[in-house]
Design a protein around this motif. Sequence first.
Motif, short mmCIF file in Angstrom:
data_model
loop_
_atom_site.label_atom_id
_atom_site.label_comp_id
_atom_site.label_asym_id
_atom_site.label_seq_id
_atom_site.Cartn_x
_atom_site.Cartn_y
_atom_site.Cartn_z
N GLU A 1 69.25 40.02 54.58
CA GLU A 1 68.89 38.61 54.66
C GLU A 1 69.93 37.83 55.43
O GLU A 1 71.10 38.20 55.47
CB GLU A 1 68.69 38.02 53.26
N ALA A 2 69.48 36.77 56.05
CA ALA A 2 70.36 35.87 56.79
C ALA A 2 69.81 34.46 56.66
O ALA A 2 68.60 34.26 56.55
CB ALA A 2 70.43 36.27 58.26
N GLY A 3 70.71 33.50 56.66
CA GLY A 3 70.28 32.12 56.53
C GLY A 3 71.46 31.18 56.48
O GLY A 3 72.47 31.41 57.14
N ALA A 4 71.35 30.14 55.66
CA ALA A 4 72.40 29.13 55.57
C ALA A 4 72.62 28.74 54.12
O ALA A 4 71.70 28.78 53.31
CB ALA A 4 72.01 27.89 56.38
N THR A 5 73.86 28.38 53.82
CA THR A 5 74.21 27.81 52.53
C THR A 5 74.62 26.38 52.79
O THR A 5 75.48 26.11 53.65
CB THR A 5 75.36 28.58 51.87
N PHE A 6 74.02 25.46 52.08
CA PHE A 6 74.30 24.03 52.24
C PHE A 6 75.12 23.57 51.04
O PHE A 6 74.66 23.67 49.89
CB PHE A 6 73.00 23.23 52.33
N ILE A 7 76.32 23.09 51.31
CA ILE A 7 77.20 22.55 50.28
C ILE A 7 77.43 21.10 50.64
O ILE A 7 78.23 20.80 51.53
CB ILE A 7 78.52 23.33 50.19
N GLY A 8 76.71 20.21 49.99
CA GLY A 8 76.75 18.81 50.39
C GLY A 8 76.21 18.68 51.81
O GLY A 8 75.10 19.10 52.10
N ASP A 9 77.03 18.13 52.72
CA ASP A 9 76.64 17.99 54.12
C ASP A 9 77.08 19.17 54.98
O ASP A 9 76.88 19.15 56.18
CB ASP A 9 77.24 16.70 54.70
N GLN A 10 77.70 20.15 54.39
CA GLN A 10 78.22 21.29 55.15
C GLN A 10 77.20 22.41 55.20
O GLN A 10 76.39 22.57 54.29
CB GLN A 10 79.50 21.82 54.49
N GLU A 11 77.29 23.20 56.27
CA GLU A 11 76.41 24.36 56.43
C GLU A 11 77.29 25.58 56.68
O GLU A 11 78.17 25.55 57.52
CB GLU A 11 75.48 24.15 57.62
N LEU A 12 77.01 26.64 55.96
CA LEU A 12 77.73 27.89 56.13
C LEU A 12 76.73 28.98 56.47
O LEU A 12 75.66 29.07 55.86
CB LEU A 12 78.48 28.28 54.85
N ALA A 13 77.06 29.81 57.45
CA ALA A 13 76.21 30.95 57.80
C ALA A 13 76.26 31.95 56.65
O ALA A 13 77.33 32.20 56.08
CB ALA A 13 76.69 31.60 59.09
#
Length: 177
Positions: A32-44
């Motif tokens: 799987e691949a996607g994004a993690t959203f922590i508040g306004d931040q995005e992490l691959a």
Amino acid sequence: MKKTSLTVAVLAASSLCVVTTAYAKDRNHAIEAGATFIGDQELATFGYSYEVANNIVVGGGFMLGTQAIDGLPSPNSQDAWGLYSNVGYKFEVAEFDIIPKIGINYFNADVQFEDQASSDINIDNVYASVGATVNWRMIGMTVDYGQINDSAKIPDGSGGYQSFEEDVVRVTASFNF
């Protein structure tokens, strides 16, 4: 000559479809691949899951990011990374696999301020998450939710400080094989 080429192409395509369907029927691995959203931040985000036995699915992965934290009074840079693991139970409904999950996650971020008067901060947190995966044949989608509540003190812009609290949402697409 054209008839032979067309026959070979049709046989190859139908063989591929039959093999792919048979391969997808016993799908117990997923990347799987996607994004993690922590508040306004995005992490691959990248991960792997596997059905161990009796519809029990375990998985894990990592997330990376360098996006600056918005909303802080001073310009900053950040190096962030994290790990996650989860366990779930697979329910088969028609052609769909539905997997509710619970997980444990680790998140670390080092925030460096460009303003020398501000001291750098480190966010180092372990938190729980809940989520679900829905698979249809060889593709799937996962959504997980958690909340970081860290004791790191973040400047709030008015001269005071607040604790770092953010919602975490991880969204990934998966390929099941």
